[in-house]
Design an enzyme around this catalytic site. Structure first.
Site: not given
Ligand code: DMJ
Length: 840
Positions: A455, A459, A586, A740
């Site tokens: 994260e 982020r 993902d 998404e």
């Molecule tokens: C985000 O922090 C990013 O897109 C991550 O790859 C997946 N989860 C969250 C949003 O759902």
């Protein structure tokens, strides 16, 4: 006047109960042999008590010999009674409130204006402190201070600043930060009530003069003596061209809130402003010829210009001389730049700059959707204001309780994660505010907690690097380098897979015996590689590449199970676990393609991605490679679903909203892979249908529920046509307002131009507005199938970073973000793409 405060108006008095007894002469208590800092308070208190004196007082308290350091005196112990306060008009002797203190109960309060800031400035919090002292002028006991009720009354537009809590006493001092967007004089009043029913109330009232902030807006207005019309961009003169049409350019400087502010007095070193243009003398003449502006005392200056031929000319203000930094000078130019089109009125009308832009950057429908883009911008402003008011500097706002929480060590992740959104939306003021936080307040040394490396990368690093890529401001790169350097040791494991959590302040992480999450170690590479390229420090790339190679060393190209062995285990092996495109896996798949887009010469990324795409069909229902006979009877694209497969090969008919990034990824691949790759085995047609069909299902995840919000996941019927269950799973019916689907709608619209994707996006946006908006921002929702919705007290930083960004981009012209130049990281932050990977 001192520190923005008119001290002559300051008064201090007790409003005591009528007939209260005269305080007795003060005497030190047993064992106390200390000197008061200031014993008498019959006069208005002195401003700015020396911090040293306070520290001394605190030390004296701690050194008291009789053990009454923080011990309470017995309940009936006599409190010192020595203070005489004055009420206007008459003197009154008052008993101090029955509170206990370290060295005595709080009986005397000083409201002081202490800060680095030299004056109260509109738009900046102005720090004041309320000091609680005992009868001897020493710090009073904090515990007792906590029982006091403090009210701050403010006039005008002033308010108590976001970070201020009127209960949070620290060492007998309470910080009360006051802010005001207006340059005005306000009346401020502090009231203190003790819990004692015969409460004494202290009133102190003062005036604070908020001065204008530094110049921020540079307004250029055309004053045309010959009635030329100024439509904002385009100026037309009267009579046949060439006509020397003198225009007076009126220049005003304002602070961030539109308060007029003289330019000259705000900058050190006597700098000035000059009008500049991109035209030479054959196109534009100025008087004075050097463009220098003389300002009057109201902050207004003039230059006269004459257009010499029809056509556009760019004008801007330049700061000349003085000690301003290159950044400040650049800001002046950026904020003031304006294009003027000189037109020949006898000729057919020329397009305005706006319509030129419309032609070059807007599709036929962009104009129509602009209002919706503006609505999304408004939503971001609302979310930003909520965060700013209730949680500034904390990680995330809690929009129901109107407070904040630190889920990422308190680095202010919402600010960092919002930077690129604010920039793209042109929310300059908010961007500057966020940038100031990064340069002046962001301190990773304070993040003393175990925080997710993943994260912090997507982020934190992603947000800072994206802001750097868009704005070019070095401060973002410097902070990213700081953060990246702190994360480096987390990669120092025997497998080279990073530890899942790391303390960036203290530099340690708990060795994890938990299996490694595929997405967490497989989507760090875009950020670290870009950081290495920009800083020239190869170690950032090395750790990311080694982590990636560690994943590959498990020996499973194509689909991978969601778990690998723990980071301290070598060699790396896949752990028997499910295969999925949603949670836990993902962005690993997303980064295979995006690493290639970032570095097209490294074709193995592309090859790996194609391999994944070849196997993806196993996780799709109905199968996406139907026989030619199928297409012969049906042209309709099935509403494909992404399902999961367990370690033992059983199909789990469940689709995560998280997996809805897949259509976006697939069309990005379709638009960028070499044509030769797409021609193989009918990939082009199959993948397009897959992306379109999945997007329909992702949209349906939203539109099928009562609230119009998507659940976290939904079960899928195990038979044709593989529709979603109408009953939502009990542990999956919440919504965090994930991005998404909006992300996929944006890419699908961008690459197909089909307006239905914008319409879908509008449905999503309307549901968010209707069912999640609260005063403090946009709240998560407990159950999307129940309206009115029950809200959850959280707003994730990705709501501004991604959900609103993608919706805004969906409704905006393509030029808003050039996907040929940028690749978005998994948190929606644009990082530069290398040229070369595009089949367009
Ligand atoms: C985000 O922090 C990013 O897109 C991550 O790859 C997946 N989860 C969250 C949003 O759902």
């Amino acid at each position: 006047m001192l520190n923005g405060v008119t001290d002559d108006l300051l008064t201090l008095h007790w409003r005591g109960p009528k007939g209260s007894k005269a305080p007795k002469e003060d005497a030190p208590r047993d064992g106390e042999d200390v000197k008061p800092i200031k014993a008498e308070t019959t006069k208005p208190p002195t401003f700015l008590p020396q911090p040293a004196a306070l520290i001394t007082a605190a030390l004296l308290c701690l050194l008291l010999p009789n053990g009454n350091r923080w011990d309470s005196p017995s309940a009936d112990s006599t409190l010192p009674q020595r203070i005489l306060f004055e009420e206007p008009g008459h003197s009154q002797e008052i008993r101090p409130p029955a509170l206990r203190g370290c060295c005595g109960a709080p009986t005397d309060f000083r409201w002081v204006f202490l800060d680095d800031s030299k004056e109260a400035v509109a738009g900046r919090p102005f720090r004041t402190r309320l000091l609680a002292l005992d009868a001897y002028g020493r710090q009073a006991r904090p515990a007792d201070c906590g029982a006091l009720r403090v009210d701050l009354g403010l006039t005008g537009k002033a308010r108590l600043s976001l970070s201020t809590s009127p209960q949070a006493w620290r060492l007998s001092a309470l910080e009360l930060d006051i802010e005001n967007e207006h340059a005005e004089v306000i009346q401020a009043e502090v009231r203190i009530e003790s819990p004692n029913p015969a409460a004494d109330v202290l009133l102190q009232s003062s005036q604070i003069h908020f001065a204008s902030g530094p110049p921020h807006n540079f307004v250029m207005q055309m004053e045309d003596p010959q009635q030329a019309s100024d439509s904002g961009h385009s100026i037309s003169g009267v009579g046949p061209w060439p006509q020397l049409l003198p225009l007076r350019v009126r220049v005003l400087t304002q602070d961030r809130f539109g308060n007029r502010v003289p330019f000259a007095t705000q900058r050190s070193g006597g700098s000035g402003l000059a009008l500049r243009s991109n035209g030479d003398k054959t196109r534009l003449e100025m008087r004075p010829a050097n463009g220098h502006i003389t300002f009057d005392e109201r902050g207004e200056g003039h230059v006269t210009i004459q257009g010499m031929k029809p056509g556009p000319v760019k004008l801007w203000l330049e700061e000349v001389g003085g000690n301003s930094t290159a950044q400040q000078k650049w800001d002046v130019k950026r904020r003031s730049t304006r294009t003027i089109i000189f037109t020949n009125p006898s000729a057919p009308p020329q397009p305005s700059v706006a319509s030129e832009m419309a032609r070059s950057t807007m599709g036929a429908n962009d104009e129509k959707w602009r209002a919706h883009a503006d609505e999304v911008k408004e939503a971001v402003l609302h979310a930003w204001r909520g965060y700013r008011s209730f949680a500034w500097g904390m990680d995330e706002v809690q929009p129901l309780s109107r407070s904040g929480r630190n889920s990422f060590g308190g680095v202010g992740i919402t600010i960092i994660d919002s930077l690129t959104t604010l920039w793209l939306m042109g929310l300059d003021e908010q961007f500057e505010e966020a940038a100031r936080f990064v340069s002046e307040e962001l301190d990773f040394d304070r993040a003393d907690a175990q925080i997710s490396v993943f994260e912090l990368t997507i982020r934190g690093l992603g947000g800072l690097l994206g802001a750097y890529a868009l704005s070019g401001r070095k401060v973002f790169l410097d902070k990213a380098e700081d953060l990246g350097s702190r994360l480096l040791p987390a990669f120092n494991t025997s497998s080279r897979l990073p530890l899942p959590k790391w303390n960036i302040a203290k530099g340690f992480g708990d060795p994890s015996a938990e299996p490694t999450i595929l997405s967490e170690v497989g989507s760090l590479q875009l950020e670290f590689r870009y950081l290495a390229a920009q800083t020239g420090k190869k170690r950032f790339k090395r750790v990311a590449d080694e982590a990636f190679q560690a994943i590959e060393s498990a020996g499973l190209p194509g689909l991978l199970p969601v778990y690998l062995t723990p980071p301290q285990q070598h060699p790396v092996k896949a752990v028997a676990s499910k295969f999925a495109f949603g949670a836990l896996a993902d962005s690993y798949y997303e980064y295979l393609l995006k690493q290639w887009l970032q570095s097209p010469s490294e074709v193995h990324f592309k090859d790996l991605w194609i391999r994944v795409m070849e196997e993806l069909g196993n996780l799709v229902r109905p199968l996406p490679t139907p026989s030619p006979e199928f297409w012969a009877v049906s042209q309709e694209v099935p509403k494909y679903k992404l399902i999961e497969v367990s370690a033992r090969g059983e199909v789990l008919h469940k689709m995560d909203h998280l997996s809805c990034f897949t259509p976006a990824m697939v069309v990005l691949g379709l638009k960028t892979l070499p044509k030769a790759d797409l021609a193989v085995k009918g990939r082009n047609a199959t993948w397009w249908r897959l992306a379109e069909g999945l997007t329909e299902s992702c949209t349906e995840l939203w539109t099928m529920t009562k609230s119009g919000l998507a659940p976290e996941f939904s079960f899928v019927h195990p038979k044709e046509p593989y529709s979603f269950f109408s009953q939502l799973p009990s542990d999956g019916r919440h919504s965090f307002l994930r991005p998404e689907t909006a992300e996929s709608l944006f890419y699908l619209y961008r690459f197909t131009g089909d307006e239905k994707y914008r319409r879908y996006g509008l449905q999503l946006f309307r549901a968010i507005l209707e069912h999640t908006k609260v005063e403090g921002g946009f709240a998560s929702v407990q159950d999307v199938s129940v309206v009115p919705t029950t809200k959850i007290d959280e707003m994730h930083s990705f709501v501004m970073a991604e959900t609103f960004k993608y919706l805004y981009l969906l409704f905006s012209p393509a030029a808003m973000l050039d996907l040929e130049r940028f690749v978005l990281n998994t948190e929606g932050h644009p990082l530069p793409r290398a040229t070369g990977a595009s089949n367009a």
